[in-house]
Design a protein around this motif. Structure first.
Motif, PDB file in Angstrom:
ATOM      1  N   PRO A  76       0.832  -1.198   0.000  1.00  0.00           N
ATOM      2  CA  PRO A  76       0.000   0.000   0.000  1.00  0.00           C
ATOM      3  C   PRO A  76       0.868   1.250   0.000  1.00  0.00           C
ATOM      4  CG  PRO A  76       0.069  -0.956   2.203  1.00  0.00           C
ATOM      5  CD  PRO A  76       0.833  -1.886   1.315  1.00  0.00           C
ATOM      6  N   VAL A  77       0.433   2.255  -0.711  1.00  0.00           N
ATOM      7  CA  VAL A  77       1.147   3.534  -0.766  1.00  0.00           C
ATOM      8  C   VAL A  77       0.317   4.555   0.008  1.00  0.00           C
ATOM      9  CG1 VAL A  77       2.198   5.272  -2.248  1.00  0.00           C
ATOM     10  CG2 VAL A  77       2.018   2.897  -3.045  1.00  0.00           C
ATOM     11  N   LEU A 117      -4.323   5.796   2.707  1.00  0.00           N
ATOM     12  CA  LEU A 117      -4.082   5.042   1.474  1.00  0.00           C
ATOM     13  C   LEU A 117      -4.361   5.899   0.245  1.00  0.00           C
ATOM     14  CD1 LEU A 117      -3.444   2.159   0.362  1.00  0.00           C
ATOM     15  CD2 LEU A 117      -5.927   1.848   0.215  1.00  0.00           C
ATOM     16  N   ILE A 118      -3.387   5.946  -0.676  1.00  0.00           N
ATOM     17  CA  ILE A 118      -3.577   6.706  -1.918  1.00  0.00           C
ATOM     18  C   ILE A 118      -3.348   5.843  -3.154  1.00  0.00           C
ATOM     19  CG2 ILE A 118      -3.030   8.950  -0.909  1.00  0.00           C
ATOM     20  CD1 ILE A 118      -0.208   8.674  -2.059  1.00  0.00           C
ATOM     21  N   GLY A 119      -2.823   4.635  -2.981  1.00  0.00           N
ATOM     22  CA  GLY A 119      -2.579   3.781  -4.130  1.00  0.00           C
ATOM     23  C   GLY A 119      -1.983   2.451  -3.730  1.00  0.00           C
ATOM     24  N   LEU A 120      -1.792   1.592  -4.742  1.00  0.00           N
ATOM     25  CA  LEU A 120      -1.200   0.274  -4.521  1.00  0.00           C
ATOM     26  C   LEU A 120      -0.055   0.071  -5.510  1.00  0.00           C
ATOM     27  CD1 LEU A 120      -4.339  -2.011  -4.075  1.00  0.00           C
ATOM     28  CD2 LEU A 120      -2.765  -1.250  -2.292  1.00  0.00           C
ATOM     29  N   ASN A 123     -10.716   6.193   8.868  1.00  0.00           N
ATOM     30  CA  ASN A 123      -9.981   7.370   8.417  1.00  0.00           C
ATOM     31  C   ASN A 123      -9.126   7.078   7.194  1.00  0.00           C
ATOM     32  OD1 ASN A 123     -10.909   9.088  10.540  1.00  0.00           O
ATOM     33  ND2 ASN A 123      -9.484   8.067  11.933  1.00  0.00           N
ATOM     34  N   ASN A 124      -9.374   5.920   6.570  1.00  0.00           N
ATOM     35  CA  ASN A 124      -8.645   5.479   5.381  1.00  0.00           C
ATOM     36  C   ASN A 124      -7.169   5.193   5.663  1.00  0.00           C
ATOM     37  OD1 ASN A 124      -8.968   4.748   2.633  1.00  0.00           O
ATOM     38  ND2 ASN A 124      -7.890   6.591   1.986  1.00  0.00           N
ATOM     39  N   LYS A 125      -6.836   4.921   6.922  1.00  0.00           N
ATOM     40  CA  LYS A 125      -5.474   4.527   7.267  1.00  0.00           C
ATOM     41  C   LYS A 125      -5.332   3.018   7.125  1.00  0.00           C
ATOM     42  CE  LYS A 125      -4.342   8.348  10.392  1.00  0.00           C
ATOM     43  NZ  LYS A 125      -3.860   8.726  11.748  1.00  0.00           N
ATOM     44  N   ILE A 126      -4.207   2.609   6.580  1.00  0.00           N
ATOM     45  CA  ILE A 126      -4.002   1.198   6.286  1.00  0.00           C
ATOM     46  C   ILE A 126      -3.798   0.395   7.567  1.00  0.00           C
ATOM     47  CG2 ILE A 126      -1.500   1.376   5.989  1.00  0.00           C
ATOM     48  CD1 ILE A 126      -3.811  -0.620   3.689  1.00  0.00           C
ATOM     49  N   LEU A 127      -4.489  -0.735   7.664  1.00  0.00           N
ATOM     50  CA  LEU A 127      -4.385  -1.613   8.831  1.00  0.00           C
ATOM     51  C   LEU A 127      -3.711  -2.927   8.506  1.00  0.00           C
ATOM     52  CD1 LEU A 127      -7.955  -1.147  10.363  1.00  0.00           C
ATOM     53  CD2 LEU A 127      -5.839  -0.023  11.067  1.00  0.00           C
TER      54      LEU A 127
END
Length: 547
Positions: free
Chosen positions: A103-104, A111-114, A287-291
């Motif tokens: 994840p980027v 998260l804004i991209g992969l 909050n769109n934070k990667i887990l």
């Protein structure tokens, strides 16, 4: 799966439901290894809020379902990367962690991209041209890191590069025809070639093979603002590696990402996984934070949430998704309902006035003394559910248990009960919906869907002003939610009786069950205090006779 046991009361929870859940969760935590958490299925009423505040106890966590969610699974941890790092660095991280997707995230960790191994390699093959560093806004830091280079001189003007990449594997005069201003030049140790590169005003000169650079060349580079770095690699290797300095954001997938939220139900994400063929999918929080990331194998090993029910045993009153959970225990004092289990469970049902009485008994039977706070909660539940023993559901056991618990809680029962009832029975500021649903339960009586709400108040005069509006509300609710019968018990603590408000196509059952005549959908019944013992049984009998 996080091995948590949830203790849940019924929907539209009353004081007994909340306090019993908290007390039994505390008991399980004291005797067991698995963490146990009390939960609630609705908002607290004023009486329960008063009790929790009085004893300084936090409200149980609200949950909507016990169906398995992504957050219940042991998903894979992932290492998010910055969009500025190079393809080479991203590839190294993938190899280190044995993953094919990263994840980027932005500076706020959102998260804004992969970046996947496949899109890194395929994009690298597809987009190669000698302007790639310019197009991707590659930084000098990325180039230095990718080529394992050493900085000989860095111009202050060198931030991004606007020129193309040129390899000067030819005579110096021939190179002059290829090099343009701001180009990035890969060259060897020939000083005459280096001078021509500087004459053409290149922005970056990459010297291969670990060759020294003369002071003359460095001085000239400073004059024109051309940065110089030196790589240990040969010219071929340097030319092959430099595209890997492209930042990840240039090749990552940004649009139409398939991302799951930690709250998503496992059963619902299966279909998405079946329709797509990715090896893993990112999981984010609200909050769109990667887990982390989830894969198909996580679903195969899915476990069910573990649940204990208190103060009810009917599916319509219980938590949504119960059929997908593992029901461990039921502690209750109501009639036996319709909940079924696949395996034997611990089921304790006693004809007492309050679930809290049973839970207090469980404490003492196991040689445990409730804490002062827990004893206070259990006292509150007994007082509330038995209406301080005015309800016909009250038993000697309730009275004995209240006396024992009140000594531990160090409260004056009569004084505390008066304060609690006063706080809980005020109707001021409440909407019709809040009043009707503060203690509302749904029952299946044969083929009939019956809803019974109860409010206990010392302010019957205040309620009288809203009676017609309440009947209109009940009529609408009956029609919209297909109830055969809706009842609201308005229990007067001062008169020890209840007024029944009834709506629905089967409201004639009130006349038959209680031997009264409804007057404008209302009837006052002296001594009627208990929904469980004085309302549901006669209604059941009346409905059975009618069929």
């Amino acid at each position: 799966m996080k091995d948590i046991i949830y203790v849940s009361g019924h929907k539209n929870p009353d004081t007994d439901s909340i306090c019993s859940a908290i007390a039994y969760a505390e008991f399980k935590n004291r005797i067991g290894d698995a963490p146990t958490l009390p939960v609630r299925l609705g908002n607290l009423n004023k009486e329960t809020e008063f009790v929790l505040n009085y004893f300084c106890v936090e409200s149980p966590k609200y949950i909507e379902t016990v169906r398995t969610q992504i957050k219940d699974l042991a998903i894979d941890s992932v290492t998010p990367i910055s969009p500025e790092i190079s393809l080479k660095m991203a590839w190294s991280i993938m190899k280190k962690h044995n993953v094919k997707t990263l994840p980027v995230v932005d500076e706020r960790e959102r998260l804004i991209g992969l970046a996947s191994l496949s899109n890194i390699t395929s994009t690298y093959m597809d987009i190669w041209d000698n302007n790639i560093l310019s197009k991707s806004n590659t930084t000098l830091e990325n180039i230095v890191e990718t080529l394992s280079a050493k900085c000989i001189y860095v111009s202050e003007n060198t931030k991004n590069f606007n020129g193309k990449i040129v390899v000067t594997a030819m005579q110096p005069d021939s190179a002059r025809e290829l090099i343009e201003k701001d180009d990035i030049i890969i060259c060897g140790d020939r000083e005459d070639a280096q001078e021509i590169i500087l004459d053409c005003k290149a922005s970056l000169m990459i010297i291969t093979g670990k060759h020294d650079v003369t002071d003359k060349i460095i001085k000239k580079a400073k004059e024109i603002g051309c940065s110089i770095i030196m790589t240990p690699y040969d010219t071929f290797t340097a030319a092959r590696l430099i595209p890997q300095s492209v930042p990840v954001h240039y090749v990552m997938t940004k649009d139409n990402l398939i991302v799951f939220n930690k709250e998503d139900l496992v059963d619902e994400i299966k279909e998405t996984m079946l329709q797509t063929r990715y090896r893993s999918y990112p999981v984010v929080d609200n909050n769109n934070k990667i887990l982390g990331s989830i894969s198909r194998y996580h679903l195969i090993s899915k476990n069910k949430k573990k649940v204990i029910l208190v103060d009810h045993n009917e599916r319509t009153q219980s938590i949504p998704g119960l059929e997908d959970a593992e029901l461990l225990e039921v502690i209750d004092h109501h009639r036996i309902g319709d909940i079924q289990t696949g395996l034997p469970i611990y089921f304790r049902n006693e004809p007492v006035g309050c679930t809290a009485t049973i839970i207090a008994s469980i404490y003492f039977e196991n040689g445990l003394r409730p804490t002062k706070k827990i004893a206070g909660l259990l006292c509150s539940a007994i007082i509330s559910d038995t209406l301080l023993f005015k309800s016909p559901t009250s038993t000697v056991t309730d009275k004995i248990m209240l006396k024992r618990l009140s000594e531990i809680a160090n409260i004056d029962v009569d004084k505390f009960a008066q304060e609690m009832f006063k706080a809980g029975t005020s109707l001021q500021g409440k909407t019709l919906d809040e009043i009707f649903n503060q203690d509302f339960k749904v029952f299946k009586i044969g083929s009939l869907k019956v809803g019974v709400g109860q409010i206990t108040t010392m302010d019957t005069e205040g309620f009288a002003t809203m009676k017609n509006e309440m009947l209109a509300y009940m009529n609408e609710k009956s029609n919209s939610e297909n109830f055969n019968l809706l009842i609201l018990m308005v229990t007067d603590l001062l008169k020890d009786g209840s007024e029944l408000l009834a709506e629905g196509p089967e409201k004639y059952l009130i006349n038959k069950a209680f031997n009264v005549q409804l007057n404008e959908s209302c009837a006052y019944i002296p001594g009627l205090m208990s929904r469980k013992k004085q309302v549901i049984p006669p209604l059941t009998a009346a409905a059975t006779e009618s069929n």
